[in-house]
Scaffold this motif. Sequence first.
Motif, mmCIF file in Angstrom:
data_model
loop_
_atom_site.group_PDB
_atom_site.id
_atom_site.type_symbol
_atom_site.label_atom_id
_atom_site.label_comp_id
_atom_site.label_asym_id
_atom_site.label_seq_id
_atom_site.Cartn_x
_atom_site.Cartn_y
_atom_site.Cartn_z
ATOM 1 N N ARG A 1 16.049 -52.733 -3.363
ATOM 2 C CA ARG A 1 15.950 -53.513 -2.130
ATOM 3 C C ARG A 1 15.979 -52.590 -0.916
ATOM 4 O O ARG A 1 15.247 -52.801 0.044
ATOM 5 N N ALA A 2 16.809 -51.555 -0.971
ATOM 6 C CA ALA A 2 16.893 -50.619 0.159
ATOM 7 C C ALA A 2 15.541 -49.931 0.376
ATOM 8 O O ALA A 2 15.065 -49.822 1.505
ATOM 9 N N HIS A 3 14.907 -49.472 -0.708
ATOM 10 C CA HIS A 3 13.577 -48.848 -0.596
ATOM 11 C C HIS A 3 12.575 -49.850 -0.037
ATOM 12 O O HIS A 3 11.788 -49.539 0.860
ATOM 13 N N PHE A 4 12.596 -51.038 -0.580
ATOM 14 C CA PHE A 4 11.598 -52.063 -0.238
ATOM 15 C C PHE A 4 11.703 -52.484 1.223
ATOM 16 O O PHE A 4 10.741 -52.415 1.987
ATOM 17 N N VAL A 5 12.896 -52.911 1.621
ATOM 18 C CA VAL A 5 13.050 -53.431 2.978
ATOM 19 C C VAL A 5 12.854 -52.321 4.025
ATOM 20 O O VAL A 5 12.284 -52.562 5.083
ATOM 21 N N ASN A 6 13.299 -51.120 3.701
ATOM 22 C CA ASN A 6 13.114 -50.006 4.635
ATOM 23 C C ASN A 6 11.640 -49.677 4.862
ATOM 24 O O ASN A 6 11.293 -49.057 5.861
ATOM 25 N N SER A 7 10.809 -50.057 3.902
ATOM 26 C CA SER A 7 9.367 -49.773 4.015
ATOM 27 C C SER A 7 8.627 -50.818 4.843
ATOM 28 O O SER A 7 7.508 -50.579 5.287
ATOM 29 N N LEU A 8 9.247 -51.980 5.029
ATOM 30 C CA LEU A 8 8.497 -53.096 5.616
ATOM 31 C C LEU A 8 8.127 -52.910 7.087
ATOM 32 O O LEU A 8 7.079 -53.393 7.526
#
Lengths: 211, 211
Positions: free
Chosen positions: B16-23
């Motif tokens: 989730r940290a990787h995903f949301v940080n990419s948004l």
Amino acid sequence: MQFSKKDIDAMPSRYRAHFVNSLSGYKSANLVGTTDTQGRHNLAIVSSVVHLGAHPPLIAMIMRPDVVERHTLANIRETGWFTLNQVNHRFWQAAHQTSAKYDRCESEFNAVGLEPEFIGECPAPFVKESLAKYAVKLVREQVIEENGTILLVGAIEHGVVCDEALCSDGHIDLNAIETVAVTGLDGYHLGSRLGRLSYAQPNTWPTKLDE
Amino acid sequence: MQFSKKDIDAMPSRYRAHFVNSLSGYKSANLVGTTDTQGRHNLAIVSSVVHLGAHPPLIAMIMRPDVVERHTLANIRETGWFTLNQVNHRFWQAAHQTSAKYDRCESEFNAVGLEPEFIGECPAPFVKESLAKYAVKLVREQVIEENGTILLVGAIEHGVVCDEALCSDGHIDLNAIETVAVTGLDGYHLGSRLGRLSYAQPNTWPTKLDE
């Protein structure tokens, strides 16, 4: 070139705007999609979206209370929703064009040739051409007293990310979907990948993660 | 891939940290230089600096109150000063390495092989290797109540920009000095210039400004 605070204050207004806007570095490029309660759509490019946290998933967006962004702000206040749509290589000029001062009744979607689409309960339009986009619910707004800009805190709700960009660990490969970055007031760039680095530990140099 | 709020909440924490940080899209890459009153230097990479305004010249920076950034925050609170130094191609891995949890007494400058320098009245160290850097005075800090992160508002004071990057209208060419951008938690990129576009007007398509 060394510069002082006095030098910045003495710069001609437009020159200063270009200069100071460039200092923070690369910026995100997103289109904010909104609607009013009468169904009039609005689309505006912003370079001020910043990640706030992953759990809960939050972003912040800085808005200036001027003509273009007033439509966006008014719509967000009316409905409580907006969409954020990463700008990519296929429509970066159209995205820039949304910063023109269109009349309230004129939809930027039509004016710049982008297509609205609707996903889930969010009343605000997404940009069909964008490959990474999500709905945001307004949580709070506050005035940045130092210069009257407005900080919006938003909760990330639902969205869409193009499958080919999604890495196995959750990282989204913005190069794969040709997402664009902004510099200063008007510079646009693709990213040229250097690499992903391992979690940093003292006494060990970072290594590149497998692509 | 469509995702819902429930999907995000159900993601494993790191994913989730990787995903949301990419948004949010591309992010700036800056090293924050600070010192405490005993002259112990600190250097930390941040991707959360955002432009607030040009007149007065202000930036905002989001900080998390965790181990690495606590040193930076404590120093800023002690002295009221910090430096922001754009990360470039020559030291991007060293910059990433500053995110390791070094002991309070260990200077990241030494640990990662970067050189501190001092300019003007600012007690905090600049990064000699950076080609666009400036001193910032803390104006205000506030807690973002939704997740406990800290918003710092800072006034841009004096600094240095490499001459070759400065355009005649004040725009700074970040490609010329190979400034780096960040995606997600750990992705690093150079910029690949698409172009600068003219000020947008309704009913006229933007044109590329001469380089």
